[in-house]
Design an enzyme around this catalytic site. Structure first.
Site, PDB file in Angstrom:
ATOM      1  CE1 TYR A  51     -12.265  49.170   4.524  1.00 19.20           C
ATOM      2  CE2 TYR A  51     -10.759  48.287   6.142  1.00 19.20           C
ATOM      3  CZ  TYR A  51     -11.431  49.458   5.168  1.00 19.20           C
ATOM      4  OH  TYR A  51     -11.119  50.065   6.347  1.00 19.20           O
ATOM      5  CG  LEU A 188       1.378  56.161   9.005  1.00 18.52           C
ATOM      6  CD1 LEU A 188       2.636  54.386   8.341  1.00 18.52           C
ATOM      7  CD2 LEU A 188       2.258  56.961  10.291  1.00 18.52           C
ATOM      8  CB  ILE A 227      -5.680  50.691  12.723  1.00 16.77           C
ATOM      9  CG1 ILE A 227      -6.530  51.534  11.891  1.00 16.77           C
ATOM     10  CG2 ILE A 227      -6.261  50.202  13.391  1.00 16.77           C
ATOM     11  CD1 ILE A 227      -8.592  51.802  11.199  1.00 16.77           C
ATOM     12  CG  ASN A 239       4.383  51.521  10.753  1.00 16.45           C
ATOM     13  OD1 ASN A 239       4.635  52.460  10.521  1.00 16.45           O
ATOM     14  ND2 ASN A 239       3.091  50.722   9.098  1.00 16.45           N
TER      15      ASN A 239
END
Length: 275
Positions: A51, A188, A227, A239
């Site tokens: 990342y 999601l 996550i 969330n």
């Protein structure tokens, strides 16, 4: 009514089941997002060397002022770095970038076919013995690969894509059978939740959003963690606001029935998922 954060036992540790995902969150935005998430109440942050934001994640944790012992940090070693020496060097570099003293959970990010699985897992055990990481696990492994990993190392967590449109029954059953955690990424469905009529109907009944219903559905399944990534402060708070309602059994079943094999993350180096 469940009003407290769900906590999962991971080895001899305790991992908050609702974490903050940081994939594609970079630079100053990453520092600010992580700090804000921790102020909201998140105590689990997920990152990876791939990342390219571990330094910013660490800075965000420090900026928040939250006690390091109360924050669970997960990071991952990239699949091209799984030979013993590269694996150890990558994990040590992640620890240096994070600058948080230790890693709570270190995962193999993706399996590699040119390196025997035993090699990185043995390296992970060395890193665990040295205190670089407290727990080890695997990500994006097929059920057969997870079973093999469990035979050779004290794997504490499985991470995989999981949301209402992609069932992961076999991996979750393995987690249950071995008393380990399962973490859902892309929970999601890359925003697909907002357009789903079933989730919208259930959400309206509870006075919640479809995203909150999807996350609640995940966390009501033992031993599932999630996550979600959230780019705005409003979505981070939304969330996290999922501990004051419970889905009924029939609602859980309606969400599970949405599964259709829809996979978001499937790069060319991914394993053959049906093996």
């Amino acid at each position: 009514m469940d009003t407290q954060q769900k906590i999962l036992e991971v080895g001899d540790g305790h991992m908050p089941a609702l974490g903050f995902g940081t994939w594609q969150v970079e630079g100053k935005e990453c520092v600010e997002s992580v700090a804000d998430a921790l102020l909201v109440g998140y105590r689990h942050v997920d990152t990876a060397e791939a990342y390219e934001n571990e330094r910013e994640v660490g800075a965000g944790v420090r900026r928040s002022g939250v006690d390091r012992e109360k924050v669970w940090i997960t990071t991952k070693v990239w699949w091209e770095h799984l030979s013993r020496d590269e694996c150890i060097a990558s994990a040590e570099a992640s620890l240096d970038r994070l600058d948080l003293g230790w890693i709570d959970l270190l995962l193999i990010h993706w399996p590699a076919y040119d390196v025997p699985m035993d090699e990185p897992l043995a390296a992970f055990r060395e890193l665990q013995a040295r205190g670089v990481t407290r727990h080890i696990g695997v990500s994006n492994f097929t059920p057969a690969m997870v079973r093999r990993a469990l035979d050779v190392a004290p794997v504490s967590c499985i991470q995989a894509e999981y949301h209402p449109w992609l069932a992961q029954d076999e991996l979750i059953q393995i987690a249950r059978d071995h008393d380990i955690a399962f973490t859902a990424y892309s929970p999601l469905g890359r925003g697909r939740v907002a357009q789903d009529e079933t989730l919208r109907e259930i959400a309206e009944h509870h006075g919640k959003s479809p995203a909150q219903v999807a996350l609640r559905w995940l966390l009501q399944q033992p031993p599932v963690a999630a996550i979600p990534r959230a780019s705005s402060p409003e979505h981070r708070r939304e969330n996290f606001d999922i501990f004051d309602f419970v889905l009924a059994d029939d609602e859980m079943e309606r969400v599970a029935a949405l599964a259709e094999g829809y996979r978001i993350i499937d790069p060319e180096f991914a394993p053959a998922w049906d093996r």
